[in-house]
Design a protein around this motif. Structure first.
Motif, short mmCIF file in Angstrom:
data_model
loop_
_atom_site.label_atom_id
_atom_site.label_comp_id
_atom_site.label_asym_id
_atom_site.label_seq_id
_atom_site.Cartn_x
_atom_site.Cartn_y
_atom_site.Cartn_z
N ILE A 79 -0.20 -1.19 -2.52
CA ILE A 79 -0.29 -1.80 -1.19
C ILE A 79 -1.68 -0.80 -0.61
O ILE A 79 -2.66 -1.07 -0.53
CB ILE A 79 0.64 -1.40 -0.14
CG1 ILE A 79 2.03 -2.18 -0.67
CG2 ILE A 79 0.42 -1.69 1.20
CD1 ILE A 79 3.26 -2.07 0.11
N TRP A 80 -1.25 0.76 -0.51
CA TRP A 80 -2.14 1.66 -0.03
C TRP A 80 -2.06 2.75 -1.04
O TRP A 80 -1.63 3.95 -0.61
CB TRP A 80 -1.88 2.28 1.16
CG TRP A 80 -1.85 1.39 2.42
CD1 TRP A 80 -2.95 0.35 2.29
CD2 TRP A 80 -1.70 1.39 3.87
NE1 TRP A 80 -2.89 -0.33 3.67
CE2 TRP A 80 -2.38 0.32 4.52
CE3 TRP A 80 -0.83 2.42 4.51
CZ2 TRP A 80 -1.95 0.14 5.74
CZ3 TRP A 80 -0.56 2.14 5.88
CH2 TRP A 80 -0.88 1.00 6.63
N PRO A 81 -2.88 2.75 -2.30
CA PRO A 81 -2.99 3.82 -3.20
C PRO A 81 -3.43 4.99 -2.77
O PRO A 81 -2.85 5.97 -3.46
CB PRO A 81 -3.55 3.07 -4.26
CG PRO A 81 -4.57 2.02 -3.97
CD PRO A 81 -3.63 1.44 -2.55
N ARG A 82 -4.23 5.02 -1.78
CA ARG A 82 -4.77 6.56 -1.30
C ARG A 82 -3.73 7.09 -0.65
O ARG A 82 -3.63 8.32 -0.53
CB ARG A 82 -5.84 6.02 -0.46
CG ARG A 82 -6.45 7.55 0.08
CD ARG A 82 -7.91 7.38 0.62
NE ARG A 82 -8.95 6.62 -0.48
CZ ARG A 82 -10.35 6.36 0.06
NH1 ARG A 82 -10.60 6.14 1.17
NH2 ARG A 82 -10.96 5.73 -0.95
N VAL A 83 -2.83 6.32 0.15
CA VAL A 83 -1.85 6.81 0.86
C VAL A 83 -0.49 7.31 0.16
O VAL A 83 0.02 8.39 0.21
CB VAL A 83 -1.30 5.98 2.03
CG1 VAL A 83 -0.27 6.46 3.02
CG2 VAL A 83 -2.46 5.63 3.00
N SER A 84 -0.27 6.33 -0.46
CA SER A 84 1.04 6.36 -1.37
C SER A 84 0.76 5.70 -2.76
O SER A 84 1.17 4.28 -2.90
CB SER A 84 2.25 5.88 -0.78
OG SER A 84 3.44 6.14 -1.37
N PRO A 85 0.40 6.35 -3.74
CA PRO A 85 0.10 5.74 -4.92
C PRO A 85 1.42 4.98 -5.66
O PRO A 85 0.94 3.95 -6.43
CB PRO A 85 -0.35 7.01 -5.98
CG PRO A 85 -0.60 7.94 -5.15
CD PRO A 85 0.50 7.68 -3.87
N LYS A 86 2.66 5.06 -5.47
CA LYS A 86 3.60 4.42 -6.15
C LYS A 86 4.39 3.29 -5.43
O LYS A 86 4.83 2.46 -6.01
CB LYS A 86 4.82 5.54 -6.48
CG LYS A 86 4.39 6.71 -7.07
CD LYS A 86 5.56 7.84 -7.46
CE LYS A 86 5.31 8.78 -8.43
NZ LYS A 86 6.54 9.55 -8.64
N LYS A 87 3.88 3.08 -4.12
CA LYS A 87 4.37 2.06 -3.40
C LYS A 87 3.44 0.66 -3.57
O LYS A 87 2.38 0.63 -3.44
CB LYS A 87 4.35 2.42 -1.85
CG LYS A 87 5.36 3.45 -1.56
CD LYS A 87 5.46 3.77 0.09
CE LYS A 87 6.70 4.50 0.31
NZ LYS A 87 6.46 6.14 -0.30
N SER A 88 4.30 -0.45 -3.78
CA SER A 88 3.81 -1.84 -4.39
C SER A 88 4.08 -2.95 -3.40
O SER A 88 4.95 -2.58 -2.58
CB SER A 88 4.18 -1.99 -5.88
OG SER A 88 5.59 -1.99 -5.76
N TRP A 89 3.46 -3.98 -3.46
CA TRP A 89 3.68 -5.04 -2.65
C TRP A 89 5.17 -5.52 -3.13
O TRP A 89 5.84 -5.92 -2.32
CB TRP A 89 2.75 -6.14 -2.95
CG TRP A 89 1.56 -5.82 -2.25
CD1 TRP A 89 0.35 -5.35 -2.82
CD2 TRP A 89 1.50 -5.99 -0.82
NE1 TRP A 89 -0.66 -5.37 -1.58
CE2 TRP A 89 0.11 -5.53 -0.35
CE3 TRP A 89 2.22 -6.53 0.21
CZ2 TRP A 89 -0.44 -5.58 0.86
CZ3 TRP A 89 1.64 -6.43 1.50
CH2 TRP A 89 0.42 -6.23 1.92
N ALA A 90 5.49 -5.48 -4.42
CA ALA A 90 6.80 -5.86 -4.98
C ALA A 90 7.80 -4.95 -4.54
O ALA A 90 8.90 -5.52 -3.80
CB ALA A 90 6.90 -5.98 -6.56
N GLY A 91 7.79 -3.73 -4.21
CA GLY A 91 8.73 -3.03 -3.27
C GLY A 91 8.90 -3.15 -2.12
O GLY A 91 9.96 -3.09 -1.63
N SER A 92 7.80 -3.32 -1.54
CA SER A 92 7.53 -3.61 -0.06
C SER A 92 8.37 -5.01 0.37
O SER A 92 9.24 -5.03 1.19
CB SER A 92 6.10 -3.73 0.54
OG SER A 92 6.19 -3.93 1.82
#
Length: 269
Positions: free
Chosen positions: A163-176
């Motif tokens: 989603i926002w790799p610069r903010v949080s590299p591990k958080k993905s659209w699938a996770g969201s």
């Protein structure tokens, strides 16, 4: 015996659930005391994130005192009391700045601003728990936990596009999306079981979506804050989790979101 980080994470989550469970059972001054102590520890951690730590010492002590005063002011039911506490906090920070400036003309107002931001970020947001019924408190904690847990597992299994790799590299659209789906389902099931009978199912779904969005943005905010300060975790007090702030960042936006919505639309008795 070596314990995996995953097992540490689960054990810590169970341990953290004990305090709010006790507070909910006893309510009253027990809830106030637990929430105040938790707020002080989280606020202390927040201030410690800003280096050098020594320069925040005076403000950390002030922050602890004003946390109790601010939360106590909200229990009175008088709208002006919390405003007075925040006003006094502003001028207390201004006084500390004046003393420092008198000694050194290069003194910055930065730490006074951090002190005030911390009071708004943590105890002011947490105070909404004091306005909720036990059912409402459980709902908010459930929504945040469901969002976080579902996002973690769905992101681990299917997360590729970030989603926002610069903010949080591990958080993905699938996770969201996984977190959103499970949160909406959990909130709807809980609400239809324990909430007011006249609240339609689609309102619980909408509430679940709003709480999930709030929880995710609360998480993103703290992630961005840590990146600007070049730190991995807000603290080390919780095995497998990091700091207290790392655990409650989603609650800090989910709690006021539910508290404000409830002002216009009740969901529980």
């Amino acid at each position: 015996m070596d314990i995996s980080p995953h097992k540490k994470r689960i054990a810590t989550s169970i341990g953290l659930a004990i305090l709010p469970a006790l507070a909910l059972f006893f309510q009253g001054w027990v809830l106030f005391t637990v929430l105040s102590l938790f707020s002080v520890l989280t606020l202390w951690e927040f201030y410690s994130m800003f280096r050098p730590v020594q320069s925040m010492t005076a403000f950390k002590s002030l922050g602890a005192a004003f946390t109790f005063l601010l939360l106590g002011a909200f229990t009175t039911g008088k709208v002006q009391y919390p405003a007075v506490v925040l006003l006094i906090a502003f001028w207390a920070a201004g006084f500390v700045f004046l003393v420092r400036y008198n000694k050194d003309v290069t003194a910055s107002y930065r730490h006074a601003a951090i002190f005030l931001a911390g009071l708004i970020y943590i105890p002011l947001n947490f105070h909404f728990f004091l306005t909720m019924s036990p059912w409402g408190i459980i709902l908010v904690i459930l929504a945040a936990a469901a969002s976080d847990t579902a996002a973690f597992y769905s992101g681990s299994l299917w997360g590729k596009k970030k989603i926002w790799p610069r903010v949080s590299p591990k958080k993905s659209w699938a996770g969201s999306i996984g977190g959103l789906t499970v949160c909406m389902g959990a909130v709807t099931a809980y609400g239809m079981t324990f909430g007011l009978a006249e609240v339609a199912w689609w309102k619980w779904l909408l509430l679940g979506a709003l709480l999930n969005i709030a929880a995710q943005f609360g998480d993103f905010f703290e992630s961005a804050l840590k990146r600007t300060l070049d730190i991995k975790d807000s603290g080390v007090i919780l095995p497998g989790h990091g700091g207290l702030l790392d655990r409650v960042d989603s609650l800090l936006l989910a709690a006021p979101t539910f508290g404000i919505i409830s002002l216009f639309h009740p969901f529980f008795k």
